[in-house]
Design an enzyme around this catalytic site. Sequence first.
Site, PDB file in Angstrom:
ATOM      1  N   THR A  47       8.427  44.756  46.481  1.00 29.49           N
ATOM      2  CA  THR A  47       7.074  45.130  46.164  1.00 29.49           C
ATOM      3  C   THR A  47       6.000  46.246  46.868  1.00 29.49           C
ATOM      4  O   THR A  47       5.347  46.594  46.022  1.00 29.49           O
ATOM      5  CB  THR A  47       7.222  43.720  47.200  1.00 29.49           C
ATOM      6  N   CYS A  48       6.969  46.963  47.992  1.00 28.51           N
ATOM      7  CA  CYS A  48       6.060  48.068  48.752  1.00 28.51           C
ATOM      8  C   CYS A  48       6.706  49.313  47.107  1.00 28.51           C
ATOM      9  O   CYS A  48       5.454  49.815  46.535  1.00 28.51           O
ATOM     10  CB  CYS A  48       6.509  48.543  49.877  1.00 28.51           C
TER      11      CYS A  48
END
Length: 164
Positions: A47-48
């Site tokens: 996600t990052c």
Amino acid sequence: MVERGDAIPSVAIKLVDADGISDTTADAVLSTGTVVFFSVPGAFTPTCHVNHLPGFLANAQKLAAAGVNRIVCASVNDHFVMKAWAENTQALGHIDFVADGNGDLATALGLDQDKSGANMGKRFQRAALVIRDGLVQSVFVEDGPGVSASGAPAVLMALESTHV
């Protein structure tokens, strides 16, 4: 947890920027002008890497137009990992990176979380701050998985609508 009006703490960090890697403190990096500071659980994590960082990179010019002088990304990773991530994403030169290897800044801001259950240890919560001259103006913390409240579009909307 950090709140509006709080000063940025003087915590030792490693700064990764276009000039290289340097030892400094969080207050030295985050206390001049208007800074958007966002924290992620880990460099290169799905996600990052795919959602959070790219949004700030894609919106860097819009954030600058809204009065932001500096964009800074922090994670509880070492400076070698943060440098590799900055280079891999081509964000170096547009976004500065804070390596908070021991999680001291995450703890000082009250944005630390225990990810031991996922075998990741102490990490930053997914969050963003708008900081003006060393004082926190706005705090955006995710209350679930994914990127919404702390993403670049939400921060930009807040900057444009409230002039935080």
